[in-house]
Design an enzyme around this catalytic site. Structure first.
Site, mmCIF file in Angstrom:
data_model
loop_
_atom_site.group_PDB
_atom_site.id
_atom_site.type_symbol
_atom_site.label_atom_id
_atom_site.label_comp_id
_atom_site.label_asym_id
_atom_site.label_seq_id
_atom_site.Cartn_x
_atom_site.Cartn_y
_atom_site.Cartn_z
ATOM 1 N N CYS A 63 -44.053 33.505 -36.814
ATOM 2 C CA CYS A 63 -43.412 32.202 -36.630
ATOM 3 C C CYS A 63 -42.611 32.135 -35.327
ATOM 4 O O CYS A 63 -42.010 31.112 -35.020
ATOM 5 C CB CYS A 63 -42.496 31.888 -37.803
ATOM 6 S SG CYS A 63 -41.047 32.979 -37.922
ATOM 7 N N GLU A 84 -48.406 31.051 -45.329
ATOM 8 C CA GLU A 84 -46.972 30.738 -45.427
ATOM 9 C C GLU A 84 -46.397 30.792 -44.034
ATOM 10 O O GLU A 84 -46.733 31.668 -43.248
ATOM 11 C CB GLU A 84 -46.289 31.761 -46.337
ATOM 12 C CG GLU A 84 -44.786 31.651 -46.416
ATOM 13 C CD GLU A 84 -44.050 32.453 -45.347
ATOM 14 O OE1 GLU A 84 -42.913 32.080 -45.013
ATOM 15 O OE2 GLU A 84 -44.611 33.440 -44.838
ATOM 16 N N ARG A 115 -34.169 27.906 -47.818
ATOM 17 C CA ARG A 115 -35.195 28.398 -46.895
ATOM 18 C C ARG A 115 -36.494 27.630 -47.118
ATOM 19 O O ARG A 115 -37.222 27.888 -48.068
ATOM 20 C CB ARG A 115 -35.399 29.888 -47.128
ATOM 21 C CG ARG A 115 -36.279 30.588 -46.135
ATOM 22 C CD ARG A 115 -36.266 32.090 -46.458
ATOM 23 N NE ARG A 115 -37.184 32.820 -45.640
ATOM 24 C CZ ARG A 115 -36.859 33.514 -44.560
ATOM 25 N NH1 ARG A 115 -35.601 33.564 -44.174
ATOM 26 N NH2 ARG A 115 -37.772 34.157 -43.874
ATOM 27 N N ARG A 135 -40.290 26.532 -46.389
ATOM 28 C CA ARG A 135 -41.515 27.144 -45.894
ATOM 29 C C ARG A 135 -42.697 26.234 -46.208
ATOM 30 O O ARG A 135 -42.720 25.574 -47.245
ATOM 31 C CB ARG A 135 -41.773 28.514 -46.559
ATOM 32 C CG ARG A 135 -40.805 29.587 -46.124
ATOM 33 C CD ARG A 135 -41.060 29.966 -44.673
ATOM 34 N NE ARG A 135 -40.211 30.997 -44.186
ATOM 35 C CZ ARG A 135 -39.071 30.809 -43.530
ATOM 36 N NH1 ARG A 135 -38.626 29.604 -43.315
ATOM 37 N NH2 ARG A 135 -38.387 31.835 -43.082
#
Length: 181
Positions: free
Chosen positions: A83, A124, A168, A170
């Site tokens: 990422c 993911e 968080r 995602r």
């Protein structure tokens, strides 16, 4: 009992395999998770993977150098590609094919998918993946998967909504091979 053979690309310490094993424990006699391999280059992540999952699963190393015809067949391919170039904490250089960014390693996954044709895919990554800045490249990737015969389902999920004490977000995308319907 159904067996689910798994390959984790960009494995880190193997969090997807950990989650699958927990589900397996919650549903004994329904399915068995069998790791067939993983791809990881970070030496500390490899040490952690081995500490969590043992030494027996083969690390195929750099995903861009794998000869996929030599990898055992698998049913599920997980790929949490870097990422680094998408994250708000990074420089947001993107993941366009051929850009040379770490995040563009996503495009190496096409070789695994085209060669092995797994039944299921699970990706993911950070929520920025579907931001206005990167959505067109993400849509391009989804079209690529559709051309290989996959139906894709994606959604932004937040860990805090699933019992994790962390805010968080995602993007999770699941691809299912169309001939399985």
């Amino acid at each position: 009992m159904k067996e689910i053979r798994v390959f984790e690309a960009f494995a880190g310490y193997g969090s997807q395999l950990m989650a699958l094993k927990r589900i397996e424990e919650m549903h004994p006699n329904e399915f068995k998770v069998i790791p067939v391999g993983y791809a990881e280059i970070d030496k500390y992540a490899i040490e952690a993977y081995k500490a969590v999952h043992g030494e027996e699963t083969c690390n195929y190393g750099d995903v861009s150098k794998i000869n996929w015809s030599e990898v055992p067949d698998f049913d599920l391919f997980t790929y949490s590609f870097p990422c680094t170039d998408l994250s708000n904490a990074g420089l947001q250089k993107g993941f366009a094919e051929g850009s040379g960014t770490r995040s563009s390693l996503l495009w190496e996954c096409r070789r695994a998918i085209a060669t092995k044709k797994p039944k299921y895919l699970m990706m993911e990554n950070v929520a920025a993946l579907v931001s206005q800045k990167f959505i067109s490249t993400f849509n391009q990737w989804q079209l690529e998967l559709e051309s290989y015969g996959y139906t894709n389902f994606s959604q932004v999920l937040n860990a805090k909504d699933y019992g994790v004490p962390q805010n968080r977000e995602r993007v999770i995308m699941v691809g299912i091979r169309k001939d399985l319907n």
